[in-house]
Design a protein around this motif. Sequence first.
Motif, mmCIF file in Angstrom:
data_model
loop_
_atom_site.group_PDB
_atom_site.id
_atom_site.type_symbol
_atom_site.label_atom_id
_atom_site.label_comp_id
_atom_site.label_asym_id
_atom_site.label_seq_id
_atom_site.Cartn_x
_atom_site.Cartn_y
_atom_site.Cartn_z
ATOM 1 N N PRO A 125 0.841 -1.201 0.000
ATOM 2 C CA PRO A 125 0.000 0.000 0.000
ATOM 3 C C PRO A 125 0.870 1.243 0.000
ATOM 4 C CG PRO A 125 0.019 -0.992 2.180
ATOM 5 C CD PRO A 125 0.800 -1.910 1.279
ATOM 6 N N ALA A 126 0.467 2.250 -0.762
ATOM 7 C CA ALA A 126 1.178 3.521 -0.823
ATOM 8 C C ALA A 126 0.323 4.662 -0.298
ATOM 9 C CB ALA A 126 1.597 3.811 -2.263
ATOM 10 N N ILE A 127 -0.998 4.446 -0.234
ATOM 11 C CA ILE A 127 -1.936 5.494 0.130
ATOM 12 C C ILE A 127 -2.910 4.951 1.186
ATOM 13 C CG2 ILE A 127 -3.799 6.998 -0.737
ATOM 14 C CD1 ILE A 127 -1.094 7.682 -1.945
ATOM 15 N N ALA A 128 -3.218 5.778 2.176
ATOM 16 C CA ALA A 128 -4.263 5.468 3.147
ATOM 17 C C ALA A 128 -5.365 6.509 3.009
ATOM 18 C CB ALA A 128 -3.709 5.480 4.563
ATOM 19 N N ARG A 129 -6.594 6.047 2.953
ATOM 20 C CA ARG A 129 -7.769 6.926 2.860
ATOM 21 C C ARG A 129 -8.525 6.777 4.170
ATOM 22 N NH1 ARG A 129 -13.297 6.848 0.661
ATOM 23 N NH2 ARG A 129 -13.612 8.700 -0.616
ATOM 24 N N ILE A 130 -8.683 7.890 4.901
ATOM 25 C CA ILE A 130 -9.233 7.845 6.256
ATOM 26 C C ILE A 130 -10.545 8.604 6.320
ATOM 27 C CG2 ILE A 130 -8.791 8.390 8.675
ATOM 28 C CD1 ILE A 130 -5.762 8.324 7.913
ATOM 29 N N TRP A 131 -11.576 7.904 6.777
ATOM 30 C CA TRP A 131 -12.904 8.484 6.966
ATOM 31 C C TRP A 131 -13.232 8.439 8.450
ATOM 32 C CZ3 TRP A 131 -17.082 6.274 9.365
ATOM 33 C CH2 TRP A 131 -18.287 6.949 9.259
ATOM 34 N N ARG A 132 -13.870 9.498 8.952
ATOM 35 C CA ARG A 132 -14.295 9.566 10.353
ATOM 36 C C ARG A 132 -15.763 9.956 10.418
ATOM 37 N NH1 ARG A 132 -9.087 11.457 10.245
ATOM 38 N NH2 ARG A 132 -7.704 10.645 11.846
ATOM 39 N N GLY A 133 -16.481 9.312 11.323
ATOM 40 C CA GLY A 133 -17.876 9.665 11.558
ATOM 41 C C GLY A 133 -18.242 9.403 13.017
ATOM 42 N N ARG A 134 -19.232 10.155 13.501
ATOM 43 C CA ARG A 134 -19.651 10.023 14.899
ATOM 44 C C ARG A 134 -21.153 9.728 14.970
ATOM 45 N NH1 ARG A 134 -19.674 14.799 17.189
ATOM 46 N NH2 ARG A 134 -19.429 15.868 15.213
ATOM 47 N N THR A 135 -21.507 8.824 15.892
ATOM 48 C CA THR A 135 -22.905 8.505 16.174
ATOM 49 C C THR A 135 -23.175 8.761 17.650
ATOM 50 O OG1 THR A 135 -22.507 6.218 16.839
ATOM 51 C CG2 THR A 135 -22.883 6.615 14.490
ATOM 52 N N ARG A 136 -24.439 8.750 18.007
ATOM 53 C CA ARG A 136 -24.776 8.706 19.426
ATOM 54 C C ARG A 136 -24.354 7.324 19.934
ATOM 55 N NH1 ARG A 136 -28.506 10.903 16.512
ATOM 56 N NH2 ARG A 136 -29.670 8.952 16.288
ATOM 57 N N THR A 137 -23.807 7.249 21.123
ATOM 58 C CA THR A 137 -23.330 5.975 21.654
ATOM 59 C C THR A 137 -24.460 4.948 21.696
ATOM 60 O OG1 THR A 137 -21.530 7.025 22.851
ATOM 61 C CG2 THR A 137 -22.197 4.861 23.631
ATOM 62 N N ALA A 138 -25.663 5.390 21.973
ATOM 63 C CA ALA A 138 -26.807 4.473 22.008
ATOM 64 C C ALA A 138 -27.053 3.804 20.646
ATOM 65 C CB ALA A 138 -28.056 5.223 22.458
ATOM 66 N N ASP A 139 -26.636 4.429 19.554
ATOM 67 C CA ASP A 139 -26.832 3.893 18.205
ATOM 68 C C ASP A 139 -25.603 3.181 17.650
ATOM 69 O OD1 ASP A 139 -29.372 5.032 18.168
ATOM 70 O OD2 ASP A 139 -28.643 6.887 17.244
ATOM 71 N N ALA A 140 -24.513 3.159 18.422
ATOM 72 C CA ALA A 140 -23.225 2.705 17.894
ATOM 73 C C ALA A 140 -23.225 1.243 17.465
ATOM 74 C CB ALA A 140 -22.116 2.967 18.911
ATOM 75 N N GLY A 184 -17.560 6.877 23.620
ATOM 76 C CA GLY A 184 -17.553 7.901 24.648
ATOM 77 C C GLY A 184 -18.878 7.845 25.385
ATOM 78 N N PRO A 185 -19.045 8.687 26.394
ATOM 79 C CA PRO A 185 -20.291 8.654 27.160
ATOM 80 C C PRO A 185 -21.513 9.037 26.329
ATOM 81 C CG PRO A 185 -18.741 10.261 28.093
ATOM 82 C CD PRO A 185 -18.079 9.627 26.919
ATOM 83 N N GLU A 186 -21.346 9.966 25.400
ATOM 84 C CA GLU A 186 -22.479 10.450 24.595
ATOM 85 C C GLU A 186 -22.354 10.090 23.115
ATOM 86 O OE1 GLU A 186 -25.145 11.991 25.952
ATOM 87 O OE2 GLU A 186 -24.202 11.719 27.923
ATOM 88 N N GLU A 187 -21.118 10.068 22.616
ATOM 89 C CA GLU A 187 -20.890 9.819 21.197
ATOM 90 C C GLU A 187 -19.831 8.739 20.998
ATOM 91 O OE1 GLU A 187 -21.906 14.248 19.424
ATOM 92 O OE2 GLU A 187 -19.854 13.513 19.274
ATOM 93 N N THR A 188 -19.941 8.056 19.874
ATOM 94 C CA THR A 188 -18.967 7.046 19.471
ATOM 95 C C THR A 188 -18.376 7.483 18.141
ATOM 96 O OG1 THR A 188 -20.078 5.254 20.633
ATOM 97 C CG2 THR A 188 -18.672 4.635 18.772
ATOM 98 N N GLU A 189 -17.051 7.423 18.049
ATOM 99 C CA GLU A 189 -16.385 7.765 16.798
ATOM 100 C C GLU A 189 -15.984 6.483 16.078
ATOM 101 O OE1 GLU A 189 -12.897 10.563 14.931
ATOM 102 O OE2 GLU A 189 -12.606 9.819 16.963
ATOM 103 N N PHE A 190 -16.247 6.463 14.780
ATOM 104 C CA PHE A 190 -15.804 5.387 13.904
ATOM 105 C C PHE A 190 -14.765 5.957 12.956
ATOM 106 C CE2 PHE A 190 -19.927 3.952 15.298
ATOM 107 C CZ PHE A 190 -19.735 2.595 15.510
ATOM 108 N N VAL A 191 -13.726 5.179 12.714
ATOM 109 C CA VAL A 191 -12.673 5.556 11.770
ATOM 110 C C VAL A 191 -12.462 4.365 10.844
ATOM 111 C CG1 VAL A 191 -10.267 6.242 11.469
ATOM 112 C CG2 VAL A 191 -11.561 7.071 13.457
ATOM 113 N N THR A 192 -12.545 4.614 9.561
ATOM 114 C CA THR A 192 -12.269 3.596 8.558
ATOM 115 C C THR A 192 -11.007 4.006 7.812
ATOM 116 O OG1 THR A 192 -14.603 3.081 8.263
ATOM 117 C CG2 THR A 192 -13.130 2.456 6.487
ATOM 118 N N ILE A 193 -10.057 3.092 7.729
ATOM 119 C CA ILE A 193 -8.840 3.330 6.959
ATOM 120 C C ILE A 193 -8.762 2.260 5.884
ATOM 121 C CG2 ILE A 193 -6.330 3.575 6.980
ATOM 122 C CD1 ILE A 193 -6.532 4.263 9.958
#
Length: 120
Positions: free
Chosen positions: A3-18, A47-56
């Motif tokens: 691999p030569a390139i990494a493509r990174i996406w980030r998104g946040r949901t409410r923790t209750a929906d994670a 987190g207590p209120e939100e969950t972060e997702f990261v896709t690489i």
Amino acid sequence: MRPAIARIWRGRTRTADADAYARYLYDAGIKPLEETALAVELFREDGPEETEFVTISYWESIEAMARFAGKNPRRIHHLARDPEFLVAMPEGVQILRIVASAGRFDADRGTAEPTGPRAG
């Protein structure tokens, strides 16, 4: 292939929906990447209120990534249910050139081959 390139996406949901979003994101977002990228990883931080997702996702070149992502590889392809789950709609992705990595790259396992510093 390295691999030569990494493509990174980030998104946040409410923790209750994670948990529901994690299942949806895997089925609708990660599985298609598994078919085209060299490798893909999905990370989650609760987190207590939100969950972060990261896709690489890892690619051999910008051209290869553009075949998946389109002419502008920084453009996000929102999933159909993202507005239902995400706290805010991400506006773009981060694209990084891989200059060094450690490990052995195996596209089936998603690990990186040692490359050392890269020129250019």
